[in-house]
Design a protein around this motif. Structure first.
Motif, PDB file in Angstrom:
ATOM      1  N   LYS A  33       0.817  -1.223   0.000  1.00  0.00           N
ATOM      2  CA  LYS A  33       0.000   0.000   0.000  1.00  0.00           C
ATOM      3  C   LYS A  33       0.848   1.270   0.000  1.00  0.00           C
ATOM      4  O   LYS A  33       0.318   2.368  -0.178  1.00  0.00           O
ATOM      5  N   PHE A  34       2.148   1.123   0.251  1.00  0.00           N
ATOM      6  CA  PHE A  34       2.999   2.313   0.412  1.00  0.00           C
ATOM      7  C   PHE A  34       4.110   2.427  -0.633  1.00  0.00           C
ATOM      8  O   PHE A  34       5.036   3.209  -0.460  1.00  0.00           O
ATOM      9  N   ILE A  35       3.999   1.666  -1.718  1.00  0.00           N
ATOM     10  CA  ILE A  35       5.054   1.683  -2.738  1.00  0.00           C
ATOM     11  C   ILE A  35       5.248   3.091  -3.304  1.00  0.00           C
ATOM     12  O   ILE A  35       6.369   3.575  -3.450  1.00  0.00           O
ATOM     13  N   LYS A  36       4.133   3.759  -3.585  1.00  0.00           N
ATOM     14  CA  LYS A  36       4.210   5.106  -4.160  1.00  0.00           C
ATOM     15  C   LYS A  36       4.921   6.063  -3.190  1.00  0.00           C
ATOM     16  O   LYS A  36       5.810   6.818  -3.588  1.00  0.00           O
ATOM     17  N   GLU A  37       4.547   5.994  -1.918  1.00  0.00           N
ATOM     18  CA  GLU A  37       5.148   6.892  -0.911  1.00  0.00           C
ATOM     19  C   GLU A  37       6.655   6.647  -0.784  1.00  0.00           C
ATOM     20  O   GLU A  37       7.439   7.591  -0.688  1.00  0.00           O
ATOM     21  N   VAL A  38       7.021   5.372  -0.796  1.00  0.00           N
ATOM     22  CA  VAL A  38       8.448   5.046  -0.638  1.00  0.00           C
ATOM     23  C   VAL A  38       9.228   5.545  -1.861  1.00  0.00           C
ATOM     24  O   VAL A  38      10.318   6.109  -1.733  1.00  0.00           O
ATOM     25  N   ALA A  39       8.644   5.387  -3.043  1.00  0.00           N
ATOM     26  CA  ALA A  39       9.304   5.868  -4.268  1.00  0.00           C
ATOM     27  C   ALA A  39       9.432   7.386  -4.240  1.00  0.00           C
ATOM     28  O   ALA A  39      10.474   7.944  -4.599  1.00  0.00           O
ATOM     29  N   GLU A  40       8.378   8.055  -3.791  1.00  0.00           N
ATOM     30  CA  GLU A  40       8.380   9.525  -3.802  1.00  0.00           C
ATOM     31  C   GLU A  40       9.401  10.146  -2.843  1.00  0.00           C
ATOM     32  O   GLU A  40       9.856  11.271  -3.072  1.00  0.00           O
ATOM     33  N   ILE A  41       9.748   9.421  -1.786  1.00  0.00           N
ATOM     34  CA  ILE A  41      10.770   9.996  -0.887  1.00  0.00           C
ATOM     35  C   ILE A  41      12.175   9.695  -1.393  1.00  0.00           C
ATOM     36  O   ILE A  41      13.168   9.997  -0.738  1.00  0.00           O
ATOM     37  N   GLY A  42      12.264   9.066  -2.567  1.00  0.00           N
ATOM     38  CA  GLY A  42      13.569   8.887  -3.203  1.00  0.00           C
ATOM     39  C   GLY A  42      14.334   7.662  -2.749  1.00  0.00           C
ATOM     40  O   GLY A  42      15.564   7.648  -2.802  1.00  0.00           O
ATOM     41  N   ALA A  43      13.616   6.612  -2.320  1.00  0.00           N
ATOM     42  CA  ALA A  43      14.311   5.393  -1.868  1.00  0.00           C
ATOM     43  C   ALA A  43      15.020   4.703  -3.026  1.00  0.00           C
ATOM     44  O   ALA A  43      14.524   4.689  -4.155  1.00  0.00           O
ATOM     45  N   TYR A  44      16.157   4.128  -2.729  1.00  0.00           N
ATOM     46  CA  TYR A  44      16.891   3.328  -3.715  1.00  0.00           C
ATOM     47  C   TYR A  44      16.396   1.878  -3.657  1.00  0.00           C
ATOM     48  O   TYR A  44      16.081   1.281  -4.679  1.00  0.00           O
TER      49      TYR A  44
END
Ligand code: DX5
Ligand code: ZN
Length: 218
Positions: free
Chosen positions: A75-86
């Motif tokens: 459910k949080f893939i978008k949020e994790v991507a948006e904070i710039g996770a590698y």
């Protein structure tokens, strides 16, 4: 042999001085910054969430290795991507449709890591290993920093290495997390670990920069 990577875990840093801790990691020989997200459901502790990670992301120069100890991480893939996770690590135990989640992590532009609790066998990954970028083996029960290393983990690293090699090569990284010290770190690297996470060993040491350097040259 390829040099292993070191990922300091911010969980053991002084939370009143997070900026200083991140700047220390920036100046250090560390390869990644490891961030532990806990929800109080999958693990018996709550750490920090996206607003804190976003602030860290703004000042951190190292790739972010996000370890999600939460239920329903898809459910949080978008949020994790948006904070710039590698790297986005999800626990195998929390994903009913692991292949779908790994695919979605890749589609969001991140590397996908799958994490195993100490009791979860490596064989659970037989049919997904070719699709992931990294396997994170927990070498303590997740939820807290500063716990003692579970000895049987060394055998598990060897089993995982065998599984990776049996499926066509060494592309998939092996990361280990929990109870890493100079001693256990060395054993883990010898067993085949490519990335070592260390929290208390680094942040509770008198000279964290030096400890990171020492962990790099185990
Ligand atoms: C534990 C976390 C770890 C933790 C490791 O659930 O996943 O990343 O910070 O801490 P140490 O290195 O102190 O065992
Ligand atoms: Zn972790």
């Amino acid at each position: 042999m390829k040099q292993h990577l070191v990922a300091p875990s911010l969980l053991s840093a002084d939370f009143l001085h997070l900026q200083e801790a991140v700047e220390m990691v920036n100046r250090s020989d560390a390869d990644w910054l490891h961030l532990d997200v806990m929800d109080g459901v999958f693990v018996p502790n709550i750490s920090f969430g996206f607003p804190v990670i976003e602030a860290i992301s703004g000042i951190c120069h190292k790739p972010l290795d996000i370890h999600l100890m939460i239920v329903e991480p898809h459910k949080f893939i978008k949020e994790v991507a948006e904070i710039g996770a590698y790297m986005m690590n999800v626990h195998c135990e929390t994903c009913t449709h692991l292949h779908r989640t790994v695919t979605a992590i890749h589609e969001a532009g991140m590397k996908a890591g799958v994490t195993l609790n100490p009791h979860t066998p490596v064989s659970m990954l037989e049919n997904i290993i070719a699709d992931v970028d990294m396997v994170l083996l927990m070498t303590v029960n997740p939820g807290f920093g500063g716990q003692s290393f579970i000895e049987g983990s060394l055998k598990k690293v060897e089993q995982l290495k065998e599984l990776i090699l049996s499926q066509g090569g060494g592309r998939v990284l092996i990361e280990v997390d929990g109870g890493v010290t100079m001693e256990t770190g060395k054993q883990l690297v010898q067993a085949g670990a490519n990335v070592i996470v260390a929290g208390s060993c680094i942040f509770h040491s008198p000279d964290p920069l030096r400890t990171i350097r020492d962990l790099k040259t185990l």
